[in-house]
Write a protein that holds these residues in place. Structure first.
Motif, short mmCIF file in Angstrom:
data_model
loop_
_atom_site.label_atom_id
_atom_site.label_comp_id
_atom_site.label_asym_id
_atom_site.label_seq_id
_atom_site.Cartn_x
_atom_site.Cartn_y
_atom_site.Cartn_z
N VAL A 181 0.86 -1.19 0.00
CA VAL A 181 0.00 0.00 0.00
C VAL A 181 0.90 1.25 0.00
N PHE A 182 0.31 2.36 -0.44
CA PHE A 182 1.01 3.64 -0.37
C PHE A 182 0.93 4.19 1.05
N LEU A 183 1.99 4.84 1.50
CA LEU A 183 1.94 5.66 2.69
C LEU A 183 1.73 7.12 2.27
N GLY A 184 1.21 7.93 3.18
CA GLY A 184 0.98 9.34 2.88
C GLY A 184 2.27 10.17 2.93
N ILE A 185 3.38 9.51 3.21
CA ILE A 185 4.67 10.20 3.32
C ILE A 185 5.26 10.40 1.92
N LYS A 186 5.84 11.60 1.69
CA LYS A 186 6.43 11.90 0.39
C LYS A 186 7.68 12.75 0.57
N ALA A 187 8.66 12.55 -0.33
CA ALA A 187 9.93 13.27 -0.24
C ALA A 187 9.84 14.59 -1.01
N THR A 188 10.52 15.62 -0.47
CA THR A 188 10.65 16.87 -1.21
C THR A 188 11.70 16.70 -2.30
N GLN A 189 11.51 17.34 -3.44
CA GLN A 189 12.39 17.13 -4.59
C GLN A 189 13.75 17.79 -4.42
N GLU A 209 15.36 18.93 -1.11
CA GLU A 209 16.13 18.49 0.05
C GLU A 209 16.10 16.97 0.24
N ARG A 210 15.18 16.28 -0.44
CA ARG A 210 15.00 14.84 -0.25
C ARG A 210 14.66 14.53 1.20
N LEU A 211 13.77 15.35 1.78
CA LEU A 211 13.29 15.12 3.14
C LEU A 211 11.90 14.52 3.05
N PHE A 212 11.69 13.40 3.73
CA PHE A 212 10.38 12.76 3.72
C PHE A 212 9.50 13.40 4.79
N LYS A 213 8.28 13.80 4.35
CA LYS A 213 7.39 14.55 5.23
C LYS A 213 5.99 13.96 5.23
N TYR A 214 5.25 14.26 6.33
CA TYR A 214 3.86 13.84 6.45
C TYR A 214 2.98 14.73 5.56
N PRO A 215 1.71 14.35 5.37
CA PRO A 215 0.81 15.17 4.54
C PRO A 215 0.68 16.62 5.01
N ASN A 216 0.86 16.87 6.33
CA ASN A 216 0.73 18.25 6.83
C ASN A 216 2.00 19.06 6.66
N GLY A 217 3.07 18.46 6.08
CA GLY A 217 4.31 19.17 5.84
C GLY A 217 5.38 18.99 6.90
N ASP A 218 5.05 18.32 8.02
CA ASP A 218 6.05 18.08 9.06
C ASP A 218 6.99 16.96 8.65
N ASN A 237 16.99 6.24 -10.23
CA ASN A 237 16.67 7.10 -11.39
C ASN A 237 16.13 8.47 -10.96
N ASN A 238 16.42 8.85 -9.71
CA ASN A 238 15.96 10.16 -9.20
C ASN A 238 14.46 10.37 -9.39
N ASN A 239 13.71 9.28 -9.18
CA ASN A 239 12.28 9.34 -9.46
C ASN A 239 11.48 8.58 -8.40
N GLU A 240 12.02 8.45 -7.19
CA GLU A 240 11.33 7.68 -6.15
C GLU A 240 11.04 8.60 -4.96
N ASP A 241 9.94 9.35 -5.09
CA ASP A 241 9.55 10.32 -4.06
C ASP A 241 8.47 9.78 -3.13
N CYS A 242 7.80 8.69 -3.49
CA CYS A 242 6.73 8.14 -2.65
C CYS A 242 7.24 6.92 -1.90
N VAL A 243 6.38 6.41 -0.97
CA VAL A 243 6.81 5.33 -0.08
C VAL A 243 5.83 4.16 -0.18
N GLU A 244 6.38 2.98 -0.39
CA GLU A 244 5.60 1.73 -0.42
C GLU A 244 5.73 1.04 0.94
N PHE A 245 4.59 0.61 1.49
CA PHE A 245 4.59 -0.22 2.69
C PHE A 245 4.45 -1.66 2.22
#
Length: 255
Positions: A190-198, A200-209, A225-233
């Motif tokens: 499943v997808f997690l709601g966590i996503k990396a910023t393009q 800084e490459r910092l993974f953050k919650y949906p609220n930006g924290d 390939n510099n194209n993996e910004d989302c997170v798979e559980f």
């Protein structure tokens, strides 16, 4: 009477007259000296200054003079410290009477409280019933609910928000375990709601924290390939960074 005595008298008188005549001549000479002054001599040296005189008596007070012209206004001074609180003012007049509120007696309040308690009891029972379903987990008042079907990250996020929740984003090991129980029964990632910023490459919650908990698999995240910004559980409860275009199952969280 001897003849020599008159001669002596005459001689004495003559001497006296001669003396008087000589004095008159001297007086005349003195008069002549005063009439024709001689050449003035060199001036003498100045004498020493005399002592200061004593202060005189105060004079009579003069009349009051006319006021002078006003001077140029000076710069504005800094504000001073606030003064002491003044005395309380006089009590104001009594205001108008407000509008009367709705009539609510004690029996109505008791009825509302009973209904509210019934709703709370029903919600608690629903939470307990959902806990027996593999697609729903309850962790400290937070519900994790699985949805049927697969989609990409953006669609999964939109579907959860339309339902009043967010894509699941575990913040501790207990929540990660609850998601794992759902994924294990489904046998699907499943997808997690966590996503990396393009940038800084910092993974953050949906609220930006920035995330405070993670459970990355070995060697992850690697941003292939510099194209993996989302997170798979994954089904082994480990995390993996993936492309947001992948399609996975959906688990939403509701608070």
């Amino acid at each position: 009477m001897s003849l020599h005595r008159p001669l002596v008298v005459v001689a004495v008188v003559t001497s006296i007259l001669a003396i008087l005549h000589g004095q008159e001549m001297d007086i005349e000479k003195l008069k002549m000296c005063t009439m024709f002054p001689g050449i003035p001599g060199s001036p003498g040296n100045n004498g020493l200054n005399g002592r200061d005189g004593r202060d005189g008596n105060d004079g009579i007070k003069g009349e009051r003079g006319y006021p002078g012209f006003p001077g140029v206004q000076g710069p504005k001074a800094n504000d001073g410290r606030p003064g002491k609180v003044g005395p309380a003012g006089q009590k104001g007049e009594k205001g108008d009477k407000g509008y009367e509120g709705p009539i609510c007696n004690t029996s109505q309040m008791a009825d509302l409280e009973a209904k509210l308690q019934l709703l709370q009891d029903n919600l608690s029972q629903l939470r307990k019933a959902f806990s027996f379903n593999a697609g729903i987990q309850d962790v400290e008042g937070k519900l994790f609910v699985a949805s049927i079907g697969k989609t990409n990250f953006e669609n999964a996020k939109r579907m959860c928000r339309e339902a009043g929740g967010e894509l699941v984003s575990p913040r501790n090991s207990a929540e990660n375990k609850a998601i794992y129980d759902i994924v294990r029964e489904m046998g699907k990632s499943v997808f997690l709601g966590i996503k990396a910023t393009q940038t800084e490459r910092l993974f953050k919650y949906p609220n930006g924290d920035e995330i405070i908990y993670s459970n990355w698999d070995s060697g992850e995240p690697n941003n292939v390939n510099n194209n993996e910004d989302c997170v798979e559980f994954k089904s082994n409860q480990m995390w993996n960074d993936v492309s947001c275009d992948y399609q996975f199952s959906i688990v939403c969280e509701f608070v």
